[in-house]
Design a protein around this motif. Structure first.
Motif, PDB file in Angstrom:
ATOM      1  N   PHE A 117       0.845  -1.197   0.000  1.00 37.32           N
ATOM      2  CA  PHE A 117       0.000   0.000   0.000  1.00 37.32           C
ATOM      3  C   PHE A 117       0.879   1.245   0.000  1.00 37.32           C
ATOM      4  O   PHE A 117       1.734   1.417   0.850  1.00 37.32           O
ATOM      5  CB  PHE A 117      -0.968  -0.012   1.186  1.00 37.32           C
ATOM      6  CG  PHE A 117      -2.096  -0.963   0.977  1.00 37.32           C
ATOM      7  CD1 PHE A 117      -3.215  -0.582   0.262  1.00 37.32           C
ATOM      8  CD2 PHE A 117      -2.007  -2.270   1.437  1.00 37.32           C
ATOM      9  CE1 PHE A 117      -4.239  -1.474   0.019  1.00 37.32           C
ATOM     10  CE2 PHE A 117      -3.029  -3.173   1.201  1.00 37.32           C
ATOM     11  CZ  PHE A 117      -4.147  -2.775   0.491  1.00 37.32           C
ATOM     12  N   LYS A 118       0.655   2.085  -0.996  1.00 39.19           N
ATOM     13  CA  LYS A 118       1.522   3.242  -1.227  1.00 39.19           C
ATOM     14  C   LYS A 118       1.059   4.490  -0.480  1.00 39.19           C
ATOM     15  O   LYS A 118       1.816   5.432  -0.338  1.00 39.19           O
ATOM     16  CB  LYS A 118       1.563   3.547  -2.719  1.00 39.19           C
ATOM     17  CG  LYS A 118       1.855   2.327  -3.567  1.00 39.19           C
ATOM     18  CD  LYS A 118       3.039   2.531  -4.435  1.00 39.19           C
ATOM     19  CE  LYS A 118       3.344   1.351  -5.316  1.00 39.19           C
ATOM     20  NZ  LYS A 118       3.684   0.139  -4.617  1.00 39.19           N
ATOM     21  N   ASN A 119      -0.202   4.509  -0.034  1.00 41.39           N
ATOM     22  CA  ASN A 119      -0.748   5.692   0.615  1.00 41.39           C
ATOM     23  C   ASN A 119      -1.315   5.340   1.986  1.00 41.39           C
ATOM     24  O   ASN A 119      -2.406   5.762   2.343  1.00 41.39           O
ATOM     25  CB  ASN A 119      -1.820   6.318  -0.289  1.00 41.39           C
ATOM     26  CG  ASN A 119      -2.031   7.775   0.000  1.00 41.39           C
ATOM     27  OD1 ASN A 119      -1.341   8.367   0.818  1.00 41.39           O
ATOM     28  ND2 ASN A 119      -3.021   8.353  -0.644  1.00 41.39           N
ATOM     29  N   ALA A 120      -0.545   4.556   2.731  1.00 40.93           N
ATOM     30  CA  ALA A 120      -0.969   4.150   4.074  1.00 40.93           C
ATOM     31  C   ALA A 120      -0.555   5.202   5.090  1.00 40.93           C
ATOM     32  O   ALA A 120       0.529   5.771   5.005  1.00 40.93           O
ATOM     33  CB  ALA A 120      -0.338   2.812   4.439  1.00 40.93           C
ATOM     34  N   LYS A 121      -1.461   5.446   6.022  1.00 41.83           N
ATOM     35  CA  LYS A 121      -1.202   6.425   7.084  1.00 41.83           C
ATOM     36  C   LYS A 121      -1.524   5.798   8.440  1.00 41.83           C
ATOM     37  O   LYS A 121      -2.332   4.876   8.538  1.00 41.83           O
ATOM     38  CB  LYS A 121      -2.091   7.665   6.914  1.00 41.83           C
ATOM     39  CG  LYS A 121      -2.002   8.341   5.571  1.00 41.83           C
ATOM     40  CD  LYS A 121      -0.963   9.401   5.597  1.00 41.83           C
ATOM     41  CE  LYS A 121      -1.096  10.310   4.416  1.00 41.83           C
ATOM     42  NZ  LYS A 121      -0.192  10.296   3.422  1.00 41.83           N
ATOM     43  N   LEU A 122      -0.912   6.350   9.450  1.00 38.34           N
ATOM     44  CA  LEU A 122      -1.193   5.977  10.827  1.00 38.34           C
ATOM     45  C   LEU A 122      -1.724   7.211  11.522  1.00 38.34           C
ATOM     46  O   LEU A 122      -1.077   8.270  11.485  1.00 38.34           O
ATOM     47  CB  LEU A 122       0.087   5.487  11.518  1.00 38.34           C
ATOM     48  CG  LEU A 122      -0.004   5.208  13.011  1.00 38.34           C
ATOM     49  CD1 LEU A 122      -1.009   4.100  13.299  1.00 38.34           C
ATOM     50  CD2 LEU A 122       1.366   4.855  13.556  1.00 38.34           C
TER      51      LEU A 122
END
Length: 142
Positions: A117-122
């Motif tokens: 996943f290239k646009n994963a955020k936490l």
């Protein structure tokens, strides 16, 4: 005594650096809670997947996976993600405890990276979901 204090400070510094190296995310992959709350309130989450990897899905519109320190929930997350395009924006959160001690966010975020996943955020919840979300009256799943 002075030397003992210096040794303890040095050991804490090394432990802190080692802990940061273990985190599978970069600072640029942390999402500010105010930004997510604003997007939810403005209904700008059409292309966003919000996933709870902790004890409960509290944030409005989020999907409950369960604590991902448990292997069956990590597998549940993997199955949930398998049909989602790799360029889709995904935000995961837990909030069960102070950010640095959370047992759930590291395995979940590492899985996102492994799956490409290239646009994963936490979601950046440094203390917990109560302090960093509920006490600020951000939108919930109630």
């Amino acid at each position: 005594m002075k030397y003992l204090l210096i040794i303890v400070c040095f050991a804490c510094s090394i432990f802190s650096q080692a802990q940061q190296k273990q985190d599978p995310w970069k600072d640029s992959q942390l999402m500010d809670p105010a930004l997510l709350a604003s997007r939810i309130e403005k209904h700008k989450t059409k292309d966003l997947v919000i996933i709870s990897v902790g004890p409960e899905a509290i944030i409005k519109g989020s999907v409950d996976i369960g604590p991902t320190h448990e292997p069956e929930n990590l597998e549940k997350l993997k199955n949930y993600l398998k049909d989602i395009p790799k360029n889709r924006e995904i935000v995961i959160y837990c909030g069960c405890c102070p950010f640095v001690k959370c047992p759930n966010i590291r395995p979940a975020f590492a899985l996102l990276m492994e799956m490409g996943f290239k646009n994963a955020k936490l979601l950046n919840l440094p203390k917990n979901i109560k302090t960093d979300w509920l006490d600020k009256d951000y939108p919930t799943n109630d």
